[in-house]
Scaffold this active site. Sequence first.
Site, PDB file in Angstrom:
ATOM      1  N   SER A   2      16.268   9.338   8.889  1.00  0.00           N
ATOM      2  CA  SER A   2      15.079  10.159   8.686  1.00  0.00           C
ATOM      3  C   SER A   2      14.078   9.530   7.721  1.00  0.00           C
ATOM      4  O   SER A   2      13.628  10.156   6.768  1.00  0.00           O
ATOM      5  CB  SER A   2      15.502  11.541   8.190  1.00  0.00           C
ATOM      6  OG  SER A   2      16.442  12.088   9.068  1.00  0.00           O
ATOM      7  N   ARG A  58       9.237   2.016   5.267  1.00  0.00           N
ATOM      8  CA  ARG A  58       9.223   2.369   3.850  1.00  0.00           C
ATOM      9  C   ARG A  58      10.260   3.457   3.615  1.00  0.00           C
ATOM     10  O   ARG A  58      10.672   4.163   4.531  1.00  0.00           O
ATOM     11  CB  ARG A  58       7.844   2.873   3.405  1.00  0.00           C
ATOM     12  CG  ARG A  58       7.387   4.146   4.080  1.00  0.00           C
ATOM     13  CD  ARG A  58       6.003   4.590   3.616  1.00  0.00           C
ATOM     14  NE  ARG A  58       5.565   5.796   4.305  1.00  0.00           N
ATOM     15  CZ  ARG A  58       4.932   5.804   5.468  1.00  0.00           C
ATOM     16  NH1 ARG A  58       4.657   4.661   6.064  1.00  0.00           N
ATOM     17  NH2 ARG A  58       4.565   6.939   6.037  1.00  0.00           N
ATOM     18  N   ASP A  70      15.370  12.400  12.597  1.00  0.00           N
ATOM     19  CA  ASP A  70      15.935  13.756  12.600  1.00  0.00           C
ATOM     20  C   ASP A  70      15.072  14.744  13.375  1.00  0.00           C
ATOM     21  O   ASP A  70      15.595  15.679  13.990  1.00  0.00           O
ATOM     22  CB  ASP A  70      16.187  14.259  11.174  1.00  0.00           C
ATOM     23  CG  ASP A  70      14.957  14.218  10.279  1.00  0.00           C
ATOM     24  OD1 ASP A  70      13.913  13.706  10.711  1.00  0.00           O
ATOM     25  OD2 ASP A  70      15.050  14.679   9.131  1.00  0.00           O
TER      26      ASP A  70
END
Length: 531
Positions: free
Chosen positions: A156, A171, A209
């Site tokens: 996620s 990132r 997710d």
Amino acid sequence: MALEAHSAAIAAQFDYTDDQVNSAVNEFRRQMTEGLETDGTSLSQIPTYVTGVPNGTEKGLYMAVDLGGTNFRVCSIQLNGDTTFNLTFSKVAIPRELMVAKTAQELFAFLAKQVELFLQTHHEDHFEQHVRRRMTMSSPDGYKDEHVFRLGFTFSFPVQQVGINKGTLIRWTKGFDIPDAIGKDVCALLQDEIDKLHLPVKVAALVNDTVGTLMARAYSAPGKASTVLGAIFGTGTNGAYVEKLSNLKKPLSGEYDKTTGEMVINTEWGSFDNKLSVLPNTAWDAALDKASPNPGIQMYEKRVSGMFLGEILRLVIIDLLKDPKVSFFRDENSSSNDWKSTTNIVSDSSIYTQWGLDTAIMSVAAADNTPELSTLRGELEKQLGIYSAGLDDAQAFKAIANAIGRRSARLSAVSIAAIVLQTGKLTDPAYADEPIDIGVDGSLVEHYPYFRDMIYEALRTIDGIGEEGAKRIRIGIAKDGSGVGAALIALVAAGMEKRLTTADYLGELRSNAKRNNLTVVPEGGETAAQD
């Protein structure tokens, strides 16, 4: 200024008006389009290579792991083919030091170890399967591996996905900061550590997710309109939705099925409006951002998600405690306290520490409608070490907490509304009177009192939705969505693997046999040297 008036003035700073909501919806849609056309935009609009959603008939036993924030979850899911499933899982907290580890290997080795422990506990027969694999000529890998788990990896964090099980980390968010992992394929990182432990597991699919939530909701609640959006409103926030391929203008690498005409898009909407053109920005929002690990980005997430709401509230509380003109959590004597005591805050209270106020206490505040707010006052003592808080203190705390929570819900409605409008299904005659189904997961929508009610309140004020449109928007919890959704995408990936058919492989074997002076491979899969 009296505490009641002072707290009301602070709460008013968190108001987000109907006009502001509508402006934000328009800007969200503009940034959606921008992200579909080019990379490097506020909304990343990442193609997921998932080109369809389930219909509830899928079957099989699959694994899933979920790295979604501060916890790591390992699951096995039996899909029953009738919109139901059976789920077994374990969950472990990620040690704080691994969230900021020096190398990616340290974190992923920990994750692989949890997979091993799960297999030992729940699937001992599969755990030893790699020792007992039956040699066969009918598999490109040289053995029959139907007992090897296909695993969906719910990851996620922003990744650049280039295949159904390939994606490089863009990132970190949610407090993670491991620079060594940036730019690396996260599926390969996990598979490498799994292989070091010799586990019978293949990382078959990379899943955000929100994509998992979308898939799980579509599996359990199929319908004519199916599910258009999966959204997370919990520790973090993000959304994935079904987009027309014709609207996806930026180039795609890697293979995908074009026949459906659709693809699931991972918006990465936590970074919506990083320039703050339409998002609210109080002094406490600015202070939180400045002290965060990633200042200047994830500005929508910092105003919506559970990880940050408690910290916003804590910063407000600290400012109130520092204000000598406001009597907050302090009494001149016991006569000013309705419990006939004096309020005390322990010196090591977590209220004085960054991230020390858990958003969960905001849920307590929202739910406590007792005349004396005794439940909230009990939690102030238990969680924050604030003893004998007065009723006026608790009322001020509740008013400010509720304002921060309500703003979060109204901002959540912005992203939901923009995507509903983007699909065009509210005005499409083919979907007349059909619900627009949205799957959601996360602690805010599941546990924060009235959060969904406040979302609907905002939806009714949005141009193009209104009262009637809001009635058709069906927001449903996709419980354990990340695990089940990842399993469903692992199922899709397993199907893609079978494109190299047994017939193709046997043809290749026969060619090799001729070159190596072996007999042609018979149907039974056995070989014999020529006499």
